[in-house]
Design a protein around this motif. Structure first.
Motif, PDB file in Angstrom:
ATOM      1  N   GLN A  14      -6.720  10.546  86.298  1.00 23.54           N
ATOM      2  CA  GLN A  14      -7.018  10.772  87.711  1.00 23.54           C
ATOM      3  C   GLN A  14      -7.320   9.449  88.416  1.00 23.54           C
ATOM      4  O   GLN A  14      -6.833   9.197  89.524  1.00 23.54           O
ATOM      5  N   LEU A  15      -8.132   8.603  87.783  1.00 24.79           N
ATOM      6  CA  LEU A  15      -8.456   7.304  88.370  1.00 24.79           C
ATOM      7  C   LEU A  15      -7.196   6.457  88.520  1.00 24.79           C
ATOM      8  O   LEU A  15      -6.974   5.828  89.571  1.00 24.79           O
ATOM      9  N   PHE A  16      -6.375   6.449  87.484  1.00 21.96           N
ATOM     10  CA  PHE A  16      -5.141   5.659  87.528  1.00 21.96           C
ATOM     11  C   PHE A  16      -4.246   6.096  88.696  1.00 21.96           C
ATOM     12  O   PHE A  16      -3.770   5.267  89.473  1.00 21.96           O
TER      13      PHE A  16
ATOM     14  N   VAL B   3      -3.204   3.822  91.958  1.00 23.28           N
ATOM     15  CA  VAL B   3      -1.811   3.477  92.260  1.00 23.28           C
ATOM     16  C   VAL B   3      -1.459   3.942  93.661  1.00 23.28           C
ATOM     17  O   VAL B   3      -0.825   3.210  94.439  1.00 23.28           O
ATOM     18  N   ALA B   4      -1.870   5.156  94.016  1.00 21.73           N
ATOM     19  CA  ALA B   4      -1.583   5.682  95.346  1.00 21.73           C
ATOM     20  C   ALA B   4      -2.222   4.815  96.427  1.00 21.73           C
ATOM     21  O   ALA B   4      -1.628   4.571  97.493  1.00 21.73           O
ATOM     22  N   ALA B   5      -3.433   4.333  96.162  1.00 21.01           N
ATOM     23  CA  ALA B   5      -4.121   3.489  97.149  1.00 21.01           C
ATOM     24  C   ALA B   5      -3.388   2.169  97.351  1.00 21.01           C
ATOM     25  O   ALA B   5      -3.357   1.626  98.456  1.00 21.01           O
ATOM     26  N   ARG B   6      -2.805   1.642  96.276  1.00 21.53           N
ATOM     27  CA  ARG B   6      -2.098   0.363  96.366  1.00 21.53           C
ATOM     28  C   ARG B   6      -0.678   0.524  96.899  1.00 21.53           C
ATOM     29  O   ARG B   6      -0.197  -0.316  97.667  1.00 21.53           O
ATOM     30  N   ALA B   7       0.001   1.575  96.445  1.00 18.92           N
ATOM     31  CA  ALA B   7       1.428   1.727  96.768  1.00 18.92           C
ATOM     32  C   ALA B   7       1.674   2.572  98.009  1.00 18.92           C
ATOM     33  O   ALA B   7       2.795   2.634  98.496  1.00 18.92           O
ATOM     34  N   GLY B   8       0.659   3.256  98.517  1.00 19.65           N
ATOM     35  CA  GLY B   8       0.827   4.116  99.677  1.00 19.65           C
ATOM     36  C   GLY B   8       0.952   5.565  99.294  1.00 19.65           C
ATOM     37  O   GLY B   8       0.416   6.442  99.961  1.00 19.65           O
ATOM     38  N   SER B   9       1.659   5.842  98.212  1.00 15.42           N
ATOM     39  CA  SER B   9       1.764   7.202  97.693  1.00 15.42           C
ATOM     40  C   SER B   9       2.227   7.131  96.247  1.00 15.42           C
ATOM     41  O   SER B   9       2.903   6.177  95.843  1.00 15.42           O
ATOM     42  N   PHE B  10       1.855   8.119  95.467  1.00 16.59           N
ATOM     43  CA  PHE B  10       2.269   8.166  94.060  1.00 16.59           C
ATOM     44  C   PHE B  10       2.067   9.583  93.563  1.00 16.59           C
ATOM     45  O   PHE B  10       0.961  10.126  93.628  1.00 16.59           O
TER      46      PHE B  10
ATOM     47  N   ALA C 273      -4.598  -2.249  85.798  1.00 19.20           N
ATOM     48  CA  ALA C 273      -3.249  -1.819  85.427  1.00 19.20           C
ATOM     49  C   ALA C 273      -2.577  -1.089  86.593  1.00 19.20           C
ATOM     50  O   ALA C 273      -1.371  -1.246  86.826  1.00 19.20           O
ATOM     51  N   ALA C 274      -3.357  -0.306  87.328  1.00 17.83           N
ATOM     52  CA  ALA C 274      -2.799   0.407  88.486  1.00 17.83           C
ATOM     53  C   ALA C 274      -2.249  -0.577  89.515  1.00 17.83           C
ATOM     54  O   ALA C 274      -1.212  -0.319  90.152  1.00 17.83           O
ATOM     55  N   GLY C 275      -2.914  -1.684  89.698  1.00 21.34           N
ATOM     56  CA  GLY C 275      -2.410  -2.706  90.612  1.00 21.34           C
ATOM     57  C   GLY C 275      -1.070  -3.256  90.163  1.00 21.34           C
ATOM     58  O   GLY C 275      -0.182  -3.514  90.985  1.00 21.34           O
TER      59      GLY C 275
ATOM     60  N   ALA D 102       2.917  -2.902  91.834  1.00 21.50           N
ATOM     61  CA  ALA D 102       3.726  -4.086  92.117  1.00 21.50           C
ATOM     62  C   ALA D 102       5.053  -4.098  91.368  1.00 21.50           C
ATOM     63  O   ALA D 102       6.091  -4.437  91.939  1.00 21.50           O
ATOM     64  N   ILE D 103       5.051  -3.703  90.071  1.00 18.19           N
ATOM     65  CA  ILE D 103       6.268  -3.869  89.262  1.00 18.19           C
ATOM     66  C   ILE D 103       6.755  -2.576  88.634  1.00 18.19           C
ATOM     67  O   ILE D 103       7.743  -2.582  87.905  1.00 18.19           O
ATOM     68  N   GLY D 104       6.062  -1.465  88.873  1.00 15.76           N
ATOM     69  CA  GLY D 104       6.519  -0.194  88.342  1.00 15.76           C
ATOM     70  C   GLY D 104       5.845   0.182  87.042  1.00 15.76           C
ATOM     71  O   GLY D 104       5.274  -0.669  86.337  1.00 15.76           O
ATOM     72  N   LEU D 105       5.917   1.464  86.710  1.00 16.02           N
ATOM     73  CA  LEU D 105       5.206   2.001  85.553  1.00 16.02           C
ATOM     74  C   LEU D 105       5.784   1.510  84.233  1.00 16.02           C
ATOM     75  O   LEU D 105       5.055   1.006  83.368  1.00 16.02           O
ATOM     76  N   GLU D 106       7.102   1.631  84.054  1.00 18.26           N
ATOM     77  CA  GLU D 106       7.697   1.264  82.767  1.00 18.26           C
ATOM     78  C   GLU D 106       7.507  -0.218  82.471  1.00 18.26           C
ATOM     79  O   GLU D 106       7.209  -0.598  81.331  1.00 18.26           O
ATOM     80  N   ASN D 107       7.692  -1.063  83.467  1.00 19.29           N
ATOM     81  CA  ASN D 107       7.505  -2.508  83.259  1.00 19.29           C
ATOM     82  C   ASN D 107       6.070  -2.837  82.881  1.00 19.29           C
ATOM     83  O   ASN D 107       5.817  -3.693  82.032  1.00 19.29           O
TER      84      ASN D 107
END
Length: 523
Positions: free
Chosen positions: A299-301, A305-312, A339-341, A345-350
């Protein structure tokens, strides 16, 4: 109505700073301070706790001319002299190396002065206002609040990045009504001299110490008050904090103490609440999006990610990767946020593939966090610098262990021939006390484990000291010896079982049936 005020006044320690009048007073007396120095003081005091870059101050105060950094130092020195900065441990302005200046005194807005909403919020309850995203900690906040009410003195114990400060602030807000405005937060991170601890506490309380015994003077000044003091990041000045905390607890009836530390203060009255990692999906559990989102670590993750990327939106395809990441990060809130940051920036798999490499895990960064929480490496550096030489040696040499290990294993891998075994055991105990090793005790013995982030850091230290080959060879020898001993023991048990006799119901002895082991029954 505009958020700007005309005659805003700030108080810190025995000082009153009138921004509208541009006057600094102590005990009602105006203190002589030049215009440039006043500009600097106002700018810093109006942003308590924030680190202001030197160039930002120069641009603000000397906007119309070009000056050297030396001019800034001269005026900061004048401010420190006027405030008696450093006397009796009282600190107001600190130089954060490589970053700038920070006003570290507790600033309170005086009643009767109209303030902007931001300023009111910043000073309310004397708790620092910082964004709090607290997930999965509701129960611990409730438990700590209850224990604090009953026992008066609680220490939140855990490794760096586990979320102790966040929980402490949440507890402060949970009990705010019981203390009114008498809640004081003391950030000890920037205090390097143990003799300054008493002054830091006094400054937060808005009082000035005049004697050379800060603990006794503090007791006398607050004896009749009901208040809560939150002492944050105690581990690097632990002895000084322990002395003051114990005296405040013993010699007052209504002073409550909440401390955060990576090791216990070990004084009378202290009650420990160990802060555990956030729950995360275990290996082999259901890995759908709905299933993993039941865990606070996930949930935290997702929220970060949503806070950084705008939506997730987490999908079933991504759920196993997120579960794996949270497991690798051991449910540590700081590591998950960092890690969420990266994911934003570079995507989940990367990000997941980069975390396979331990050095990459330690480089995860957060630009605006406090210095010790900027990267995982900085967080661990903070703890490592506080260790004894023996503890540092043992920490790096037990890094090759993946999963749990025993004291005997640590002795074999970390010790030199002829070493005192007791010293290694004492070092292990010290690392446990300092929250760098997790423990599990079963019916026969204790088992120890390094979190993945700590293990990655310790492996880097092992490489720095050119001990990788020798320590991994010791580990291989230990495992080989352990397996050989297990085989001998097992063969002895089989032999004893084959030759043993037992009595049947009639009382006649007969050989026991053979015990078959191995893939084809060969022994």
């Amino acid at each position: 109505m505009s958020g700007t005020v005309i005659h805003r006044k700030l108080r810190f320690g025995p000082f009153e700073l009138s921004i509208g009048e541009r006057v600094l007073r102590r005990d009602g007396q105006v203190l002589p301070l030049g215009d440039r120095a006043l500009d600097i003081l106002i700018y810093l005091a109006d942003r308590p706790g924030a680190v202001v870059a030197k160039q930002e101050l120069i641009d603000r105060v000397w906007s119309d001319v070009t000056v050297e950094e030396g001019n800034l130092r001269v005026h900061v020195a004048a401010i420190r002299k006027a405030l008696g900065d450093g006397q009796f441990g009282n600190r107001y302005i600190t130089n954060v190396k490589g970053r700038g200046y920070s006003f570290v005194g507790a600033v309170v807005a005086l009643g009767g002065a109209r303030e902007s909403r931001n300023a009111e919020s910043r000073h309310q309850g004397r708790l620092p206002v910082r964004p709090i995203m607290m997930i999965g900690r509701e129960l611990v906040v409730s438990e700590v609040s209850s224990k604090l009410r009953n026992e008066r003195f609680v220490t939140l114990l855990g490794p760096g990045g586990i979320g102790k400060t966040t929980i402490a602030l949440a507890v402060g807000r949970a009990v705010a009504e019981e203390f009114g405005s008498e809640i004081y937060f003391v950030d000890l991170e920037r205090i390097n001299d143990p003799h300054q601890v008493g002054g830091a506490v006094a400054t937060s309380l808005g009082i000035s110490l005049k004697s050379s015994d800060p603990a006794l003077e503090l007791v006398d000044l607050v004896r009749s008050r009901k208040l809560l003091i939150i002492l944050d990041s105690c581990e690097h000045v632990i002895e000084a904090v322990a002395l003051i905390a114990e005296q405040l607890y013993q010699e007052t009836q209504h002073v409550y103490l909440l401390t955060t530390s990576r090791e216990l203060l070990k004084v009378e009255g202290e009650h420990c609440c160990r802060v555990l990692p956030l729950d995360f999906p275990t290996d082999g559990s259901e890995q759908t999006a709905n299933a993993v989102l039941r865990y606070p670590a996930v949930q935290l993750f997702v929220r970060r990610v949503a806070a950084r990327a705008g939506s997730f939106v987490l999908t079933d395809q991504e759920a196993p990767l997120v579960a794996e990441m949270c497991r690798k990060l051991d449910g540590m809130p700081l590591a998950i946020e960092l890690a969420a940051g990266q994911v934003a920036a570079i995507g989940l798999e990367n990000t997941v593939s980069r975390l396979v490499s331990h050095p990459e895990l330690l480089k995860l960064s957060h630009r605006t966090a406090v210095p010790r929480h900027r990267t995982l490496k900085a967080t661990l550096d903070w703890s490592y610098d506080l260790l004894s030489d023996a503890e540092r040696i043992v920490l790096r040499r037990i890094a090759p262990f993946v999963g749990h290990f025993t004291l005997e294993g640590a002795r074999h891998v970390a010790g030199e021939p002829g070493d005192n075994t007791g010293e290694i055991f004492d070092a292990i105990a010290g690392l446990v006390e300092k929250s760098l090793i997790a423990t599990r005790v079963d019916e026969t013995q204790a088992h120890y484990r390094l979190l993945d982030t700590t293990r990655a850091y310790a492996l880097e230290k092992l490489e720095e000291h050119a001990e990788v080959n020798v320590v991994f060879r010791r580990l291989a020898e230990y495992i080989a010896g352990y397996l050989a001993a297990e085989r001998v023991t097992l063969l002895a048990l089989v032999k004893a079982d084959r030759t043993a006799a037992y009595s049947d119901p009639s009382g006649n002895a007969r050989p026991a049936p053979a015990l078959s082991i191995g893939p084809r029954g060969d022994n």
